[in-house]
Design an enzyme around this catalytic site. Structure first.
Site, PDB file in Angstrom:
ATOM      1  N   CYS A 113       0.868  -1.071  -0.091  1.00  0.00           N
ATOM      2  CA  CYS A 113       0.032  -0.059   0.063  1.00  0.00           C
ATOM      3  C   CYS A 113       0.742   1.334  -0.135  1.00  0.00           C
ATOM      4  O   CYS A 113       1.416   1.694   0.984  1.00  0.00           O
ATOM      5  CB  CYS A 113      -0.962   0.120   1.368  1.00  0.00           C
ATOM      6  N   CYS A 138      -0.383   4.093   1.980  1.00  0.00           N
ATOM      7  CA  CYS A 138       0.078   3.995   3.605  1.00  0.00           C
ATOM      8  C   CYS A 138       1.338   4.430   3.875  1.00  0.00           C
ATOM      9  O   CYS A 138       1.762   5.034   4.965  1.00  0.00           O
ATOM     10  CB  CYS A 138      -0.323   2.798   4.029  1.00  0.00           C
ATOM     11  N   ASP A 139       2.258   3.778   3.020  1.00  0.00           N
ATOM     12  CA  ASP A 139       3.445   3.781   3.404  1.00  0.00           C
ATOM     13  C   ASP A 139       4.560   4.695   2.822  1.00  0.00           C
ATOM     14  O   ASP A 139       5.911   4.511   3.162  1.00  0.00           O
ATOM     15  CB  ASP A 139       4.352   2.332   3.210  1.00  0.00           C
TER      16      ASP A 139
END
Lengths: 309, 309
Positions: free
Chosen positions: A136, A139-140
């Site tokens: 993701c 997200c990261d």
């Protein structure tokens, strides 16, 4: 074998299910949450979550799952460890069969079985997940400031996220097993114009290597040539798979990918059956909107139950 | 007067807006969040929030707003205190006029202006909000265990929530200004059959009295008789009003109540304009689903912007 009836059953204990459980328990509905593993779902696979609103410094996936569970339990969440293997949704009383041989039945059902990222299935992938292996970019990405990362995939998500990653990473190498991308033209053009992205074509990743984090990838060209690539991170963006093995997909009018379509209030094609979180047919799969849908689903269930004669 | 352009503008700084701001900032989009008051929106009016997942013991509305703001600022949220008084959404470049006389323009717009509960407008209401005066039974019912509470209203929400409150309160008195309810028949029947609910008809509340919390209501019957009623809480459930004064309602195809319809990905009738949170035309208005929609809206904005030629 025993059959137990509840007004509302929630299948799955990730953020959507736990939020549904919190709302159902607070509303003192006769409910049961069934989870086959640990409460938390995919969140447990996430090392650090920076984008769940309310935690300014971020929170570990484990801790967020623990907090959501504790909160629901404070309001007397009724939960059961069990593996639902099949469902019969053809009559108003819905029936669920468990692996144990027991059955459950309910008037209203909330499906929050989630999804899982499609993996490469190569050595090192599991061991380094959350330590350089990510599924993701939303997200990261911010964790990879000024580093070199690889993106695996050729669809819209992979190519868009490669471009997104260049806002943080110094260099992004997109590795695709074919000689052209599947992404739409305009997305492709933007990626080709981006000087921070380079491309490795016709190539599969055969192993992810590193001690405490990702250090290098082993690559195999379709012409048989082997090579290695030094990177600090690898984003595997080759799709997401619904956890739908126990669902009657025809009744629920599952989409081509096997996800469950709903209206905006989470109602599926079957009256009294709601779907929330990653199992829903939708564009954005994030912890925060999974949780939001869990709340919406309980209110939809309450409305359905109120209007039962 | 100056006009400033941003790729994405978010109007409103409640949970939906702050989550959108967090996602936009983390994605390093050129963005601006415009809020006319304090960041947090209606959350700031809520004394204690027990149903926002992640806080097992609950959290004050003030603290949740503060945490959401701090988190977005950590990722360099770009925000402006300003009151948007009108919008022109008729061309791809959207224009916003501020009360100050300045203008803003953007390619993509996320509307998160929220809603407000319709109040009675009687003495004591403002002073005792959060101290016995509530506008949300789903949120606050569990605080009234074994107490006597009043519910004001005659629609579906009021009557359903009166029934919901009997799971906690010893006694619920529903006060309605007419001699019959507006709620659907089945909802009415269930309420009439509930021995914990009694009804006061043809009556308006003229004042809410109490020192540190609600102690009694002053009532006025339409026949002119005055009386008082001792209660520990009052739920005012006479509807919610959209904060839509600055919105071009025809362009946005507003519904009868003045809320903005969207698809499940938060896209409004105007390309490039998303709506998230309580301003959306929807059935469930909770902090957690507002936040979820804020995240969804940013991803919808990103998709829109990617496909702009």
């Amino acid at each position: 074998m025993a059959t137990t009836h509840h007004t509302l059953i929630i299948v799955g204990g990730g953020p959507a299910g736990l939020t549904a459980g919190l709302y159902a328990a607070r509303a003192r509905m006769d409910h049961l949450l069934v989870e086959k593993g640990a409460e938390g779902g995919q969140v447990l696979l996430t090392d650090w979550i920076d984008n769940y609103p309310g935690f300014p410094e971020g929170i570990s996936g484990f801790e967020l799952a623990e907090k959501m569970t504790a909160q629901a339990k404070r309001f007397e969440l009724n939960s059961l460890f069990g593996n639902v293997v099949s469902m019969d949704l053809s009559s108003p009383i819905k029936r669920l069969e468990l692996e144990s041989g027991d059955s459950l039945s309910c008037d209203a059902l909330i499906i929050t079985t989630g999804a899982r990222p499609r993996g490469l299935g190569v050595p090192g992938e599991k061991e380094l997940t959350g330590k350089g292996v990510s599924y993701c970019a939303t997200c990261d990405a911010p964790f990879y400031r000024n580093l070199h990362v690889a993106v695996i995939g050729g669809g819209n998500t992979a190519v868009q996220e490669a471009a997104h990653l260049t806002k943080f990473a110094d260099k992004v190498t997109l590795i695709h097993r074919r000689d052209e991308l599947r992404a739409t033209k305009i997305v492709q053009e933007k990626a080709f114009a981006n000087t921070k992205i380079d491309f490795i074509w016709d190539t599969n990743v055969t192993a992810i290597e590193g001690k405490d984090g990702v250090e290098q990838l082993r690559l195999l060209n379709t012409n048989g040539e082997e090579s290695t690539l030094q990177v600090e991170g690898i984003f595997i963006l080759i799709g997401v798979m619904p956890n739908n093995e126990m669902l009657p997909l025809t009744d629920l009018a599952a989409d081509q990918g096997g996800f469950i379509p709903t209206d905006c209030e989470t109602r599926t094609a079957v009256p009294g059956v709601m779907a929330a979180g990653d199992i829903r047919s939708k564009e954005v799969r994030q912890v925060i909107n999974a949780a939001g849908e869990g709340a919406t689903a309980v209110l939809a269930a309450e409305n359905y139950l109120t209007n039962l004669s």
